[in-house]
Design an enzyme around this catalytic site. Structure first.
Site, PDB file in Angstrom:
ATOM      1  N   LYS A  48     -16.396  23.317  11.385  1.00  0.00           N
ATOM      2  CA  LYS A  48     -17.124  22.141  11.883  1.00  0.00           C
ATOM      3  C   LYS A  48     -16.459  20.886  11.333  1.00  0.00           C
ATOM      4  O   LYS A  48     -16.256  20.748  10.118  1.00  0.00           O
ATOM      5  CB  LYS A  48     -18.583  22.246  11.420  1.00  0.00           C
TER       6      LYS A  48
HETATM    7  O1  G3P Z   1     -27.287  20.370  13.837  1.00  0.00           O
HETATM    8  C1  G3P Z   1     -27.523  19.060  13.429  1.00  0.00           C
HETATM    9  C2  G3P Z   1     -28.781  18.982  12.694  1.00  0.00           C
HETATM   10  O2  G3P Z   1     -28.703  19.650  11.464  1.00  0.00           O
HETATM   11  C3  G3P Z   1     -29.340  17.635  12.542  1.00  0.00           C
HETATM   12  O3  G3P Z   1     -30.678  17.802  12.711  1.00  0.00           O
HETATM   13  O4  G3P Z   1     -33.021  17.198  12.554  1.00  0.00           O
HETATM   14  O5  G3P Z   1     -31.398  16.501  10.736  1.00  0.00           O
HETATM   15  O6  G3P Z   1     -31.355  15.427  12.972  1.00  0.00           O
HETATM   16  P1  G3P Z   1     -31.668  16.664  12.210  1.00  0.00           P
END
Ligand code: G3P
Length: 219
Positions: A87
């Site tokens: 990634k």
């Molecule tokens: O895959 C990306 C993710 O981890 C971000 O999620 O909910 O932190 O915006 P969030």
């Protein structure tokens, strides 16, 4: 549509895998930190433990932000297991690194994507997956789902093989709408996947079926 779980928590990954619907895992430095995983050896061992649970597609993020550093880290991550997808953040050196990995046959996931232009660049560099963060766009009053729609359309126009991996998926409607739009993959917490099971008419319907069966059996 593929279902990935967005966590570094081994119990959650096992639960999703046991449900029989899991196609992969995405992690990021914040999710690793949340599990208290620090230090190079521990991080690599944790990625290996994740790979041992699932069949494929474990995104492991580089920390370096320069080309040479990303290449070194990514090559080390890729050696952990064939299931690893490196990634890489959507920055200038990240695009160069994605091109490098793509030429070497190492799969990549371009992360922190917030515009169609960024997604186009990632596809041109040969990313295996592109990760638009829809919840974080919604957080700032932009429409995350519209971005997914745009990227699906652009990739379709030119036949790019890069898969659209909708990330920062926060609830079941995000997931269902991504499926309607034609995202290739969604990644989300376990709760979003298990919440797909819920419907009050299923619960009341099952309760009625079982009660009727019991009544009939007692006659
Ligand atoms: O895959 C990306 C993710 O981890 C971000 O999620 O909910 O932190 O915006 P969030």
């Amino acid at each position: 549509m593929k279902f990935f779980i967005d966590t570094a928590n081994l119990d959650d990954i096992k639960q999703a895998y046991d449900l029989g619907v899991l196609d992969g895992v995405t992690t990021n430095p914040s999710l690793m930190a949340k599990e208290g995983i620090t230090g190079d050896a521990n991080v690599k061992a944790h990625y290996k433990a994740i790979c041992d649970i699932v069949d494929n597609n474990v995104s492991a993020e580089v920390i370096a932000t320069d080309f040479a550093g990303m290449v070194k880290e990514g090559e080390e991550l890729a050696k952990i297991d064939d299931k690893i997808v490196v990634k890489v953040p959507m920055i200038k050196d990240g695009i160069k690194a994605i091109k490098y990995f793509s030429d070497k046959g190492i799969r990549t996931n371009c992360t922190l994507v917030f515009s169609a232009g960024q997604a186009l660049l990632a596809a041109k560099a040969g990313a295996s997956y592109v990760s638009p963060f829809i919840g974080r766009l919604d957080d700032i009053s932009h429409d995350g789902l519209t971005l997914i729609e745009q990227i699906v359309q652009i990739y379709d126009n030119y036949g790019y093989e890069t898969e659209v991996l909708a990330a920062s998926v926060r609830h079941t409607m995000h997931l269902v709408q991504c499926a309607e739009i034609g995202a290739d993959v969604v990644t989300c917490p376990l709760k979003v996947i298990t919440s797909l099971l819920n419907h009050p008419l299923t619960d009341s319907g099952l309760a009625a079926f079982l009660a009727d069966h019991k009544k009939a059996s007692q006659k």
